[in-house]
Each structure stands twice: as C-alpha cells, then as structure tokens.
Design a protein around this motif. Structure first.
Motif, PDB file in Angstrom:
ATOM      1  N   GLN A   1      -7.249  -7.337  -2.892  1.00  0.00           N
ATOM      2  CA  GLN A   1      -6.727  -6.426  -1.741  1.00  0.00           C
ATOM      3  C   GLN A   1      -5.600  -6.669  -1.364  1.00  0.00           C
ATOM      4  O   GLN A   1      -5.240  -7.835  -0.966  1.00  0.00           O
ATOM      5  CB  GLN A   1      -7.918  -6.471  -0.528  1.00  0.00           C
ATOM      6  N   ASP A   2      -4.675  -5.780  -1.498  1.00  0.00           N
ATOM      7  CA  ASP A   2      -3.253  -6.247  -0.944  1.00  0.00           C
ATOM      8  C   ASP A   2      -2.934  -5.579   0.377  1.00  0.00           C
ATOM      9  O   ASP A   2      -3.700  -4.920   1.065  1.00  0.00           O
ATOM     10  CB  ASP A   2      -2.197  -5.240  -1.756  1.00  0.00           C
TER      11      ASP A   2
ATOM     12  N   ASP B   1       0.518  -0.172   7.509  1.00  0.00           N
ATOM     13  CA  ASP B   1      -0.304   0.868   8.288  1.00  0.00           C
ATOM     14  C   ASP B   1       0.029   2.361   7.904  1.00  0.00           C
ATOM     15  O   ASP B   1       1.393   2.489   7.505  1.00  0.00           O
ATOM     16  CB  ASP B   1      -0.841   0.573   9.788  1.00  0.00           C
ATOM     17  N   ASP B   2      -0.499   3.326   8.049  1.00  0.00           N
ATOM     18  CA  ASP B   2      -0.135   4.581   7.802  1.00  0.00           C
ATOM     19  C   ASP B   2       1.359   5.105   8.396  1.00  0.00           C
ATOM     20  O   ASP B   2       2.268   5.594   7.844  1.00  0.00           O
ATOM     21  CB  ASP B   2      -1.053   5.507   8.160  1.00  0.00           C
ATOM     22  N   PHE B   3       1.462   4.481   9.857  1.00  0.00           N
ATOM     23  CA  PHE B   3       2.659   5.120  10.395  1.00  0.00           C
ATOM     24  C   PHE B   3       3.855   4.283   9.940  1.00  0.00           C
ATOM     25  O   PHE B   3       4.958   5.002   9.699  1.00  0.00           O
ATOM     26  CB  PHE B   3       2.534   4.524  11.911  1.00  0.00           C
TER      27      PHE B   3
ATOM     28  N   GLU C   1      -1.750  -3.785   3.017  1.00  0.00           N
ATOM     29  CA  GLU C   1      -1.037  -2.483   2.961  1.00  0.00           C
ATOM     30  C   GLU C   1      -0.401  -2.178   4.470  1.00  0.00           C
ATOM     31  O   GLU C   1      -0.970  -2.503   5.193  1.00  0.00           O
ATOM     32  CB  GLU C   1      -2.175  -1.340   2.872  1.00  0.00           C
TER      33      GLU C   1
ATOM     34  N   LEU D   1       8.705   4.322   6.513  1.00  0.00           N
ATOM     35  CA  LEU D   1       9.351   3.697   5.382  1.00  0.00           C
ATOM     36  C   LEU D   1       9.874   5.050   4.422  1.00  0.00           C
ATOM     37  O   LEU D   1      10.756   5.058   4.018  1.00  0.00           O
ATOM     38  CB  LEU D   1       8.887   2.704   4.764  1.00  0.00           C
ATOM     39  N   ALA D   2       8.841   5.832   4.346  1.00  0.00           N
ATOM     40  CA  ALA D   2       8.823   6.942   3.282  1.00  0.00           C
ATOM     41  C   ALA D   2      10.148   7.722   4.129  1.00  0.00           C
ATOM     42  O   ALA D   2      11.158   8.159   2.996  1.00  0.00           O
ATOM     43  CB  ALA D   2       7.856   7.968   3.241  1.00  0.00           C
TER      44      ALA D   2
ATOM     45  N   ALA E   1       4.230   3.258   6.878  1.00  0.00           N
ATOM     46  CA  ALA E   1       4.273   4.046   5.561  1.00  0.00           C
ATOM     47  C   ALA E   1       5.014   5.012   5.660  1.00  0.00           C
ATOM     48  O   ALA E   1       6.106   5.426   4.950  1.00  0.00           O
ATOM     49  CB  ALA E   1       2.935   4.338   4.783  1.00  0.00           C
ATOM     50  N   ARG E   2       4.640   6.079   6.669  1.00  0.00           N
ATOM     51  CA  ARG E   2       5.743   7.139   7.028  1.00  0.00           C
ATOM     52  C   ARG E   2       6.996   6.872   7.459  1.00  0.00           C
ATOM     53  O   ARG E   2       7.942   7.553   6.783  1.00  0.00           O
ATOM     54  CB  ARG E   2       4.960   7.854   8.112  1.00  0.00           C
TER      55      ARG E   2
END
Lengths: 602, 321, 421, 190
Positions: free
Chosen positions: A117-118, A122-124, A120, A129-130, A126-127
């Motif tokens: 398991q890496d 969190d979603d926010f 990760e 960063l994207a 990631a967004r």
C-alpha cells in the motif's frame, strides 16, 4: 502446495520465454544493424568489381568472381528477409507465452501477497496538485509556442520581398518573338467579320491577319447582337431585335427561309454567333456539335465529343424525354462550348477544331443532365447538380481548367444558370432544390440565397427590372432582390413545370404545362391576364421588344404584346413538335423542331 | 518504495525512448533531410559531355506563340514550321510571312528544290505550292499508318511509316509508286526496326537517301528503289553512339554531308561524320533539362542548326563557335 | 505529406489529357513477331473486395453490439476478454490495423476541410459507430473492439496505481494531440495519428524500425501502467471520453445496490473507479467555490492566450508540411540546390514547379495554419480551463461507481463484486 | 427530496447534452456523407510523375515493398540492348550477373526471334527499387515502370512512401480502377 507448484511453473515458463524473447530480439537487432551497415544488394565490393570489369572487359576470372559475389549477396539479402520474418513470428509467439505466464504468475501470487500500500495523498491534495500541474503544463505549452514563434522568422515573406527587388538574370541567349508580316490597324473583331465574308465569297487564301493569341472577349453590346446561350444573351429570355417576323407557317412554307433535317436528335436549343448557328445532338453512341450557316442552312462542320478522358464507356441511363443532349451550348465568338449527359464538356473553335475537352464526372441524374452552359469572358459556368450534391463548376474557357468548384446547399435540379447585372457586376443566378441563389462569378461565393423551391426544379430563373424571378411547379413563384436577398413578393397561382418565366417591360410571363400563358405585374405580382392555349409548354417564352414569343409542344408559336391585356398578335403553326427554345437574330427566328431546324424570316 | 522508484525509472526511460524515436523519425523524414537513394542509378555520367566536344553555342531562342510546334524545315531563307494545325512560313527577320490551316495536324514537312512543300499529317499527305495552295492531297488507304518523316528525292516523295516499319514512295501527284522495308541480304542488317515510334529519313547534299534504322542504332543509305547501299551503326550508351529504343529520332545534314542527329532518352544533338564518328556536340543534355522529347532539327543557309524544342515551344538556333 | 494535391491529381487524371508526346509514345504498336509470340498479359491483382470492407463494418458493429450486451446485461468479464482477443486477432493481426476508428478521425477531418477529398462509407462508419455506441453504452469500443486498446489490455501484468494528480494532469494530453491531429489533417499536412500509431508495426509483423521500437516501448510500459496509450495519448479516446461521460447507460460495478464492501477498490488498473466522496472533500471544495468562479471566468482568457501563442508559432507548426519545409529550406539554405545527393531538392528542381509556385503554395499553407492554430489554441485553452475547473466540482457520491469518462468497460471490477454471486 | 430534485435536474442536463452530441455527430456524419463515395480508395503510383528515387523500396511498411516493377509489354521495343536490363558499360549483352542492372536479378530476359528479346519481371524477387524503370525511361520507351501491387499492399490509411515521395507520384485512386498502367490509363486522344 499446489499453488506454489503452479507459481514455480509459471515463473520458470516466464523466465524461459523472456530469455527467448531477448535472444530473438538481439538476433533481429543484429540483423537490422547488419543490413543497415552493409546492404548486400548495394555492396561497394560488387560495385568496384564491376568497375574493374569495365576497365578490363575480357577478364573471365573477374566475371566469375562477380557472379559468385552477386549470388552470395542476393542470397544474403533474401536470407535476411526470411530471418526477419521468422524471427518476428518466433518473437510474437514467445511474447504471448511470456505475457500469459507472467499474468498467471502474478494472479497467483497476488492472492498470497498483499499488494503494498502506498501512501496516497488525499483527494483534495490530489486535486490541488493536478490543478497546479495542468496550469504549469499550459504555461510550458504557451512558453514553447512563444519560443517557437520567436526563434523562427518567416523566410517566405522576406523571400517574396527580395524576389520583387531582384531582376531576372539576363540570359546570354537572345530571345526573339515571331512577329506578323502585316501590321494591323483595324479592330480585330471587325476584321474577323470581313475576313469571313471574303472567304465565303472568293476562297482565295489571302494572307490573313492572325487572331490575337489570347482571344478578346465580346462586350455586352456584341453579346446582345447575338444569341449566345439558351434563352438568348445572358440566358434571360430577352432578345434585342425588333424586326422579327410575326407570321409564318411551317406547313405551307410561308416565311420559311430554309428548313434542314436535324442530323442527330436532342433537346438542346440552338445558339447563334454571327453567321453561325450551333446545335448539339446525342444518342447512346455519339455526342456531336453541329455548326450551320444561318443564312443558308448549310452544315458547315460537325464535331464529335469522343476520346475524352474519364468519359464513361457506356453512357449513364437517361429517360427518353431528357436524353444525353439536353443542355444547350454557349458561345463567345471565339469558341463554342457544349456539355452532354455523359459529363463530357467540349470547347470547339469556330471552325470546329477541338480546343479542349474534359469529363466533369458522370452525373448521377435519374432523368439525365440538362443544365445549359453560360459563359462570361474567360469563365464558363456549369450548373452540375446531381443526386449527390448541388454543384457549380467554373472553368477557364481557354484551357478547361477549373477556376472554382463549389458545392451548394441544394440537391439535384434541371434548371440553367443565368447572368444578372447587379450594381455593375454580374451575378450568376442559379436555382436548385430548394434554393435560388446568386453567386459571385469571380470566386463562386454565395452572395444570397432564398429557400423557396421544392420538388424537381426545371425552369431557369429570370431577371429584369432589378429583380430575380424563380418559379417551380408545386413550390412557389418568388421575386427576389439580388442585392439584399430579400423576397419582394411571392405567389403560387401560376407555376411553370419546364418552361422558364421571363421578364418583359414590367411584366412577368409564365407558360405552364396546363396550356396557360399568364401575365403578372413584375413589381407586385398582381395577376393581369391568363390565356388558354391548346397545348402545353416546354419551350421557354422569349421577349423581343414589345412582343412575347412562346411556342407550345405542338409547334404553335403565340405572339402576344407585352401588355396588361392579352393581345394575341398571331398564332403560327410550325407543323412539328417543339421542345426547344427558339434562337433569334436580326430579322430571323430559328426553331429547332423534333425533326427539322427552321429559319423563319420575311 | 524501492520498487516504486524502479518502476518510475523504467517508465520514464521508455517514455523518453518513445519521444526520442518520434522526434528522430519526424525530423529525418522532412523533405531535403531524407536519405539519398541507396539504389541510385547513375546515368549522370552519360549525361555529362566533355566540354571540349561542345563546339556550338546557342545564339537565339525564338518562342513560338501559336499552337504546339510539331515539325520544322528550312529552305531558301525561309523556315517552314508546323504549329498546331497550321503551316507557317517564317522569314529570316522572324516575321511570319504566310500561314495556312491544314486539314489535320501536320506531323512533318519537307521542301523540295522546286519550292513545293510536302506536309504529312499522320496518315495523310498533302503537296502545296509556294503560295501554300494545296495541289494534291491524299488519304492513305490504310488507317494504320503514321508518317513520322518525309523527304523529296528525285521528284518522288519518301515517307517513313513508323507503324508499318516501311518507307512509302509517292510521285508528286501522291500516287503510291513503291514501298520497301529495308530488308537486304546482308545478315547483320535487319529490316527497319522501329521499337519506339520514331522513324526518320533525309536526303543529303549529294542527293543520297538516308533512312534511320533506329532499333539497331543505324543510319542507312538506300538507293531510290530501296536497296541498301551502305550504313553506319553505332550502339553505345555514351556520346560516341546511340542507345536505347529508337535512336536517332531525327537527323539532317550539314552542307558538307555530315549528320546532325537528335536523340531521345538522354536528349542531345550532335554532329557525326559520314563515317559515323561523333565529331562535336551541338546541344548537350543539360540544354534540355526537364524536356522529354528529342527536338526536330533543320540546318539553315549559314550552317546554323535550328532545333525545335517541343517542350519549351521554341526554335533554338545553334551556331558553330 | 501533401494530401490535398495528391487527391486533386486523381481528378486530373480522370479529366485532363496528358501531354501528347506521352500519348504518342504510349500508342505505339509492338513489333510483329514472326514466331507467333504473343504479348504476355500483365498480372494486376485486384485490391481487397469492397464487400470485405463492408463486412468489416458489419463485424465492428456486431462487436460493439455484443460487447454492449456483455457489459450491460450479461456482465461477464470472461466473455469480454475472449471477444477482445478475437478483435485483436481480426482487426489487428489479420486486418493489419488499417483502417481503424482512431485513424478515421483524420480522414473525416480532411473530407470536411477539403471538398475534393472523398471518404468511403466504410471510413465514415468506422468513425461514427464507436462514438454512437459510446453515447449509448459507454466506451465499449475500447473494451473489445479496438485492437490498440486490447493489445495493451492483454499485457497488463502488474498494474501500478498512477497517482490521481498525474492521471488527471496527463489526461489533458490526448486533447492536445487531438487538436494537433485535426490541425494537421485539416491542412492536408500529415496523418500524425497513423504515422505514430505504435502498434501497427506489431500487427503487421514487421515494419519500419522506429514503429517497432515505439510499439515495444508502449507494451513494456503497459505491463506496469494499464493502457498507457489509451489513457495518455489516444486522441480518439478523448472524443470517446467526452461522449461516454454523457452515455445513456453504462457499466455498473454492481448489479444491484452497492454494499460498499470495498472489494473492487483496487481492481481497476486504470484508476477509473470513483470512491464514495469523503465529506471532508466536499466541505473543502465548497469553501473554494469562489475559486471555481474565478477559473471559470479565466477560461476565455486562457483560450485567448493559447490562441495567441499558437498562432504566433504557426510557422513553426506549418513546417511539418513538406511544401512549407522545402520552401524554407531552399530559401534559408540555397546551397542545398547544389547537393546532387539531395533527392527531394533535386526532384523539385527537375520538376515543372517553379520556385514561385512552391513559395506561393507555402505561403497559402502558412495562412491556413494561422487560422488553424488559432482554433487549435483556443480549443486547448478551453480544455485546459475545463480540466482546471473540474477540480473544483465534486459530486456527492455514496457508492463505488466507474468514472464514465475513464472507464474502458473492461469489466474487471464486476468480477470483484460480491453482490453478483 | 432535494436530492431527488438535483438528481432529476442532473439527468435532464445530461440527456440534453447527450441529445446535442447526437445532433452534432449526425451533422458531422451527414456532412461527410455529402462527399463520400461508395468506392474504396487505394494507393497507386502515377508512372508519369515517378522520378525513380528508390524510396518505394526503402520506405514501404512492408519488406520487401508492395511496389513492384511491371512491364507494359505493348510499349516495349523488345530491344537487344535494353537500358533497363543491362548496366551501362556491360561487357556483353548476356544474362550474366555482371551485366545485369537489377540488384536481385528479377528481370528475366528471353530470346524470342531475331532481333527481339522479352523482358519479364519476377515479382517474387522484385524489391521495387526502380533502377530498371529509370534505365528504361532514360534510354528506352519507359515500358518498365513501378506499380503498387494490391495483393501485397495493406492499404495504409497514410502511405508511408507517399509521405516521402519527392515527386508526389503516389496518389489515391478508386478501388475499381486500381492500376495506372502505362499504355492503358490515358485513354484520351485527339
């Protein structure tokens, strides 16, 4: 235990297949490098050997050596081809095994091992960063684009500018043009007329002043003296002759100056230039253009439209009421241009010699192509609608090359284009289903369009009094302002099916397929009168001065005054069926019947 | 974690490989950056001519502003030119003296001492007087005839028919009096072989009739009745002879009887001695860059060579240096 | 490649006459042979029959239909897998990967921009069918009809999870590629999608070296990163993604109610499974709704910036066109004209085209590129803007479901769902 | 309740966008249909534009190339001295390897009768290098020329040779007339 065993098998298979893959790839790579570095077919050794042989041609030993070497080289080449092919298949085979065994291996171990398991984000995050990366990506893209823009100057512009400055280097070779012995003083056009007469009278081949290389095109006044297209000058149905005969009888021969049989049947109408009258004829086997002396009715020449690249071996299927020769020719005094239902278009000079010919593509037309030609100066316009698309092609009259070619927002039609002088320029007015539109003759740009037609569009448009008129059975009659493209008035009471409307002295005339000739006010569309005749109209009415000439299919020509009352001047019998529109010249009317061509005059 | 970085490295390396391959492929196939031909066939060496051999220079180019040029002849200060379907007579000052529309497109012209002109038009012949009046005209019986050259010899008209591979002989009224195919007892000299549709004949200043046998790269001298008298044959890829299918295409004579020959393929005009040695080159292949057809040739009173360049539509005049 | 002149040339051959000398030479009769020798016939084998082309269309349609049924109704990963293998064999190895829907995009573009260029009905069908199906049932084409996709799908061995942000930002590249492909196809420059189609070399069992390298590299990457070409390159995939987002029906992970067992969570090698939205995310995004408005307002600016930047580099981009490149080369480096080895330059010099004609053609192509790059730039700007603002959109999701844009309908996740059994 | 409302609003939005896309797709397809043909298109070489650059042999995606030399026999002069068969400077006009121009010896020379020889292409050996075609055009009638053989050609969407052809000789022709053989495709005339 069993799983472990399977894992082992899968692993080993994968290792073997992988090694094999690597091995084959290596061989292929070697082969590739070898072929690249020393192509056996173009080996330098062979070349030097052959060169040596040309020094000592008799050397048998050298020849033998070359043969040996050549054989080896070709063998090497074909062997290497074989190796590549075989290697490719082996590689593919091994790769399939490798992938399959690896898949099996991994699916087996994944059931045992827990995949790591890496961490990760969190979603926010990631967004965020994207978003940042997309922004920087766009920045990089813009930066690269600007970099490319600034590091590269356009050499083309600089080149064009520099070319304009530099002059052509003078060649050492003297350049000469051939000049004509006689110098000309008169205008070429007038001269031409004189010359023609001379030849007609004497037949002494006097040294004739040559025609200009680029033919000059006739002006508006010259065109008006002739009948250069279907329905006369500019195709409008208006002719400019006043001394026309008003009484004749084809059966008794009254006022019939001559009558000759039509050599080959077709529904095309005659066109006239000077002393020459042109008609076309066509059947399954031949497509011809005929030139008559319009004073005597003698056939001066005929030309066949054959051997044209792209022309179909078997002509397209047409119905008997259209055939392959329905479109009328046009002429500009330099040449006569004709088109046939096969899509063949041909330009002939006034002596019948072919200037050019081409095929525009076989029309996909269930009746047969019937749109007539019209030209203006160096442009020849072809309405070329068929079942696939509405299309207008503009060709260069001198070469037949396409000047422009447009697809229109319309379907198939059988109407013909006309030229309308609007604000000092000519517009090409073309009907179609469902549009009436004006086109810029220089570029083919659609200037205006009105969607008012429907069904199978046959009648051509009319033009006069500043308005364009278009009508079709089962659709409507519209009067359109060709400047604004606005519909001025609309009517659907009298509608023609084949015959085209015509404008004359403020009135608009329509000849229908229910045997009625109707007159309306051209400005308002108000109905003035209708006149019941005996037979239906295919031929289009023509206005000359204050007279309206219209011929029904039995060959009866009705002559009316262009007036708000139905003043029938005369009804003349020809004695045979007429589907074509007559051609007019000073004091003469030419009618093409089903069998004969008539010249009518006082 | 280590695995992860390994993976990233592998992917990045492969991606870099992909990008590199695309960039290299893209830039190496731009026009002008592409590799040269590995199978190059160097015919350049046959096109290049020793400058020492070029003993003529191009003095004038006369552009033809009418139809496509087709044939040229020179007689007594006048140039006879077939252009389009016209026969034109052009004076020494490059003015057009006369022109006449022929019934079909002329393919070749000959002018005889009496001033009468023979014009061939494919399978037809016409005889005209100096006023360009047609005196006689003939439709040859067979349609399968293609006259590529005419000459007037002893008041008879000799026409080379490239389709039938024979020479047709007519009298001045255009009645056919004879034909021959150039066959003879000499074993190595075959009858006329016309592999490429070019077949030419001419009369030299000694009033001898010469005919090409282009299939074997030969110029042959015949008696008026069609018996082979002598010949020269030069087959070679180089300047010293003729090569390929059908050469020489056109030929004529200088005043001293030397040949002026015009070749297709590698287009060139050269002077050959009566014994068949290449003496000088009038126009090397570079003079016809881009051209495809062997020019027709004629010689004027001053000994200049007039070459009719079909592709550039001009008469090119070459003078001896 | 100069597509437009190429196609006009065909028309010329049909309509115009060739120089007469050519005809004269052509017409010439062969020798008469005394030995009775007859001229042999030249064997000219016919191309593939038209009926076969239509059969391909039919097959494609059946594949799509069948896959849709498998995905929506039958819900069988195994069947999809076998169908995809068959598609790979037929459209890939037997039909050599040409023509495919991905490449047909360019044919369609060219036919719309160049009135003389004609496409065949097959090409139109190949272009339209997957898009229509995608609007109806999602990207079923990618699942088991596209040989390019299938070959990558089959080599997935150990799919690594691509971080979400990488996936999201790289996901923009297909749109850039799409814009470029359309630009180059519409200007008749080149079919770049076909030119750099990585797998066609493998399908044909041998091709130019660079294509093979390209293909092998992609497959090697594909062992660790699921479908790298589909996800980060394929321009047709970009179109499918958009249409699939609005598909009528779509594959669902579970046949009934999601029980949030999280078994499917890691099953997708393409990162296309959307998890239930954490409440924290929703609140955080909600806080930044101002940002959303800001970026939405910035989109026209982005479009303008991209349009400006791209159009200012139109000359650079136009240099991919052979005419433009050759014109630039001859102007900038006139010495190449002396290089007898340079085939392109020598052929041009030996041809009928004059320098003026070439320069004119190049100038007009550049002018077309100026407009084309404006549009392409604006499009890329729009896409970038939409990508950015999409980061501020969140939908409250309570179950596991596939992302309609990214899901290839391969059906892997269905296998993991316990509700099924 | 509100959930449901947003959901239905969403569904409405999605389906209207979908409808728009269907319309757009239909439009694009319809436009393309206007210029569409029933025929398929295949690649072919216009022999009159070919400049024998050799790229047909090197740039075809197939190896050996789908381009082969064909012989238009009716144009051939059947010469003994063949510029497409013999190398310049050949020692004699025989079939010996040292005299042959073709790198793969794909041309078969056969004596017919004095003085005629037939030249025939062995397609299996031909690699499409155009050497013979160049020789034949330089010295002879140009009867040897290149054509794309359609039983080999895979009909790429974009022909790799066409992209690099310096004289734009590779063009798309209708599948119903897939060859541009010298001698029969210019059925024009005066």
């Amino acid at each position: 235990m069993d799983i472990n065993n399977n894992i082992k098998i899968a692993k080993r298979t994968a290792v073997v297949a992988g090694t094999f893959c690597l091995f084959i790839s290596l061989l292929l790579l070697l082969n590739f490098i070898q072929m690249k570095s020393a192509d056996p077919l173009e080996s330098e050794v062979l070349e030097t050997l052959v060169q040596r042989l040309s020094m000592e041609p008799g050397n048998e030993q050298l020849k033998e050596e070359i043969r040996q070497f050549d054989l080896m080289a070709r063998k090497a080449y074909f062997t290497s081809l074989w190796q590549v092919r075989t290697g490719g298949y082996l590689l593919l085979f091994a790769a399939v095994i490798l992938v399959t065994s690896l898949r099996i291996y991994h699916s087996l171990i994944s059931k045992i091992e827990k995949p790591e398991q890496d961490e990760e984000p969190d979603d926010f995050t990631a967004r965020t960063l994207a978003r940042r990366w997309i922004l920087s990506g766009t920045a990089i893209l813009i930066f690269l684009a600007l970099l490319a823009a600034f590091t590269l100057t356009d050499p083309i512009e600089a080149y064009i500018a520099s070319v304009e400055d530099t002059e052509e280097p003078e060649s050492e070779v003297e350049r000469i043009e051939i000049t004509d012995a006689e110098t000309r003083t008169e205008e070429p056009e007038e001269e031409e007329v004189v010359v023609v007469e001379e030849i007609a009278e004497h037949t002494t081949p006097e040294p004739v002043a040559e025609e200009p290389e680029v033919p000059s095109f006739p002006g508006e006044s010259t065109i008006k003296e002739n009948h250069n297209a279907l329905r006369g000058p500019f195709g409008k149905g208006i002719v400019y002759h006043n001394d026309l005969p008003t009484e004749w009888n084809g059966e008794s021969g009254q006022n019939i100056l001559w009558k000759v049989p039509v050599p080959l049947h077709a529904f095309s109408s005659p066109v006239i230039w000077d002393n020459k009258l042109f008609i076309t004829g066509a059947d399954e086997n031949q497509r011809k253009v005929f030139c008559f002396d319009r004073h005597t009715g003698d056939l001066l020449w005929e030309a066949t439209a054959d051997n044209i690249a792209g022309s179909p071996d078997t002509p397209p299927r047409t119905t008997p009421d259209t055939g392959l020769g329905a479109p009328s020719s046009t002429t500009d005094g330099n040449a006569v241009y004709s088109i046939f239902g096969t899509g063949d278009i041909i330009a002939l000079d006034m002596e019948g010699n072919r200037i050019w010919a081409k095929n525009l593509g076989v029309p996909d037309n269930h009746y047969g192509h019937s749109s007539s030609l019209i030209s203006h100066e160096e442009k020849l316009f072809v309405q070329y609608d068929d079942l696939n698309r509405g299309r207008i092609v503009c060709l260069n009259v001198l070469t037949g090359e396409i000047i422009w070619d447009i697809t229109r927002d319309s379907g198939i039609s059988w109407a013909s284009p006309i030229l309308a002088g609007v604000n000092g320029n000519y517009q090409l007015i073309v009907k179609g289903n469902p549009i009436v539109a004006g086109y810029d003759i220089e570029t083919g740009r659609e200037l205006w369009t009105v969607s008012a037609m429907a069904g199978e569009v046959g009648p051509s448009p009319a033009f006069g009094g500043g308005l364009v008129y278009a009508a079709n059975e089962y659709a409507a009659m519209v009067a359109v302002n060709p400047v604004s493209g606005e519909v001025v008035w609309e009517d659907n009471y009298y509608l023609p099916e084949v015959s085209s409307p015509v404008y004359g002295n403020g009135y608009l005339f329509i000849a229908t397929t229910y045997a009625v000739v109707a007159c309306m006010d051209a400005e308002t569309g108000e109905h003035h009168w209708e006149f019941d005749t005996e037979d239906i109209f295919y031929s289009s009415p023509v206005v000359a001065g204050n007279l309206l000439f219209v011929t029904d299919i039995s060959g009866n020509t009705y002559i009316f005054e262009t007036d708000s009352e139905p003043n029938l001047i005369a009804k003349n019998i020809l004695g045979e069926q007429v589907y074509t529109t007559p051609a007019f010249a000073a004091g003469r009317i030419y009618i093409r019947g089903e069998e004969n061509l008539y010249c009518i005059g006082n | 974690m280590k695995r992860k970085w390994q993976l990233i490295t592998i992917v990045l390396v492969l991606t870099a490989a992909v990008v590199a391959v695309i960039v290299v492929e893209f830039t190496s196939t731009l026009p002008g950056r592409r590799p040269s031909n590995p199978f190059a066939y160097d015919i350049e060496e046959f096109r290049s001519v020793d400058p020492g051999l070029i003993k003529w220079k191009e003095a004038r180019q006369v552009s033809i502003d009418t139809g496509d040029p087709r044939a040229i002849a020179y007689y007594n200060g006048k140039i006879f030119l077939a252009a389009g379907n016209e026969l034109q007579v052009i004076g020494s000052d490059w003015s057009r003296l006369q022109r006449k529309t022929m019934p079909a497109e002329p393919s070749c012209i000959a002018v005889a001492d009496q001033g009468w002109i023979v014009v061939a038009m494919g399978n037809r012949l016409a005889v005209l007087d100096s006023e360009l009046e047609i005196l006689a005209e003939s439709d040859l019986p067979e349609i399968e005839i293609n006259i590529t050259s005419v000459a007037i010899h002893n008041n008879n008209i000799y026409a080379a028919d490239a389709t039938g591979r024979m020479v047709l002989v007519f009298n001045s009224e255009l009645q056919q009096v004879d034909e021959f195919r150039g066959e003879s007892g000499v074993s190595e000299v075959h009858g006329f072989i016309v592999p490429g549709g070019h077949f030419s004949l001419a009369v030299n200043p000694e009033n001898e009739l010469w005919i090409t046998n282009p299939g074997i790269h030969s110029l042959q001298n015949y008696t008026p009745s069609g018996r082979l008298r002598r010949y020269i044959q030069r087959t070679s890829f180089g300047i010293e002879g003729f090569s390929g299918c059908c050469n020489p295409v056109h030929f004529t004579f200088l005043d001293d009887g030397r040949f002026v020959t015009s070749e297709k393929g590698i287009i060139r005009i050269k002077v050959m001695s009566e014994s068949g040695e290449t003496e000088s080159v009038i126009a090397p292949p570079e003079a016809f860059a881009g051209g495809t057809r062997a020019p027709a040739v004629a010689v004027d009173d001053q000994g200049n060579v007039l070459a009719l360049d079909f592709d550039r539509k001009m008469i090119r005049i070459f003078e001896p240096i | 490649m100069k597509l437009i002149p190429l196609i006009t040339v065909i028309l010329l051959i049909y309509t115009a006459a060739l120089p007469e000398d050519v005809l004269a030479q052509q017409r010439f009769p062969a020798p008469e042979f005394e030995s009775g020798y007859e001229l042999p016939d030249v064997v000219t084998p016919e191309p593939r029959a038209l009926a076969n082309e239509y059969a391909d269309v039919f097959l494609l349609a059946s594949f799509l239909l069948f896959t849709s049924w498998l995905v929506i109704k039958k819900r069988s990963r195994k069947w999809i897998l076998w169908l995809s293998v068959f598609a790979l064999l037929y459209f890939g190895f037997i039909r050599n990967g040409c023509i495919c829907s991905v490449g047909s995009l360019q044919n369609m573009t060219l036919s719309l921009s160049d009135p003389v260029y004609a496409v065949s009905y097959t090409v139109i069908a190949f272009f339209m069918l997957p898009l229509i199906f995608s609007l109806a049932y999602g990207r079923v084409f990618c699942a088991s009809a596209c040989p390019l996709g299938v070959i990558q799908d089959l080599v997935i061995i150990r799919p690594a999870k691509v971080p979400l942000w990488v996936q999201k930002s790289l996901g923009m590249f297909p749109f850039v590629y799409l814009a470029l492909a359309i630009l180059y196809a519409a200007t008749g420059t080149d079919f770049i999608i076909c030119r750099y189609d990585p797998f066609v070399g493998i399908f044909r069992m041998g091709a130019e070296f660079h294509l093979v390298i390209l293909g092998i590299s992609f497959l090697l990457i594909g062992m660790f990163v699921g479908r790298p070409y589909c996800r980060f390159v394929c321009p047709y995939g970009a179109l499918l993604k958009v249409t699939s987002l609005f598909s009528k029906r779509h594959l669902s992970i579970t046949p009934a109610q999601c029980i949030k067992c999280r078994l499917c969570e890691d099953s997708c090698p393409f990162g296309a499974i959307e998890k239930p939205t954490p409440d924290k995310l929703v609140s955080k995004i909600k806080q930044r709704s101002g940002r959303f408005m800001l970026y939405a307002a910035v989109i026209p600016l982005l479009m303008l910036a991209f349009g400006l930047a791209f159009s200012s580099s139109h000359i650079f981009l136009a240099r991919a066109h052979p005419d433009v490149y050759l014109a630039h080369l001859l102007i900038n480096e006139p010495e190449v004209m002396q290089d007898t080895e340079n085939l392109d330059v020598q052929t041009f010099l030996g041809s009928d085209r004059t320098m003026e004609e070439l320069v004119d053609s190049a100038a007009s192509i550049q002018a077309t590129f100026r407009t084309g790059t404006w549009l392409a730039g604006a499009f890329i700007g729009l896409v970038a803007g939409l990508f950015i603002i999409s980061q501020y959109i969140v939908r409250r999701r309570t179950v596991f479901e596939p992302n309609r844009g990214d899901c290839y309908s391969c059906g892997r996740c269905m296998e993991y769902c316990p509700v099924e059994k | 309740m509100e959930r449901k409302k947003t959901k239905s609003r969403r569904e409405f939005l999605v389906s209207s966008v979908r409808f728009g896309m269907v319309l757009a797709l239909g439009g694009v397809g319809g436009l393309a249909l206007k210029s569409a043909t029933k025929d398929q298109w295949v690649w072919q070489i216009d022999p009159f534009k070919c400049s024998w650059c050799g790229r047909c042999a090197t740039h075809c995606v197939l190896n050996p190339s789908a381009v082969k030399c064909v012989h238009a026999y009716e144009l051939c002069g059947y010469c003994d001295l063949c510029g497409g068969y013999l190398i310049p400077g050949h020692s004699d006009r025989s079939t010996a390897a040292e005299n042959q121009l073709c790198p793969t010896a794909a041309i078969e020379r056969k004596f017919i009768e004095e003085p005629y020889y037939e030249y025939k292409i062995n397609e299996d050996l031909c690699i499409g290098c155009a050497k013979c075609a160049e020789g034949c055009s330089a010295f002879g009638n140009g009867s040897l020329h290149l054509q794309i053989m359609h039983h080999i050609c895979v009909n790429c969407n974009e022909c790799a040779i066409a992209r690099v052809c310096p004289s734009d000789a590779i063009i798309r022709v209708r599948g119903s007339e897939p060859y541009l053989m010298k001698g029969d495709f210019t059925a024009d005339g005066e």
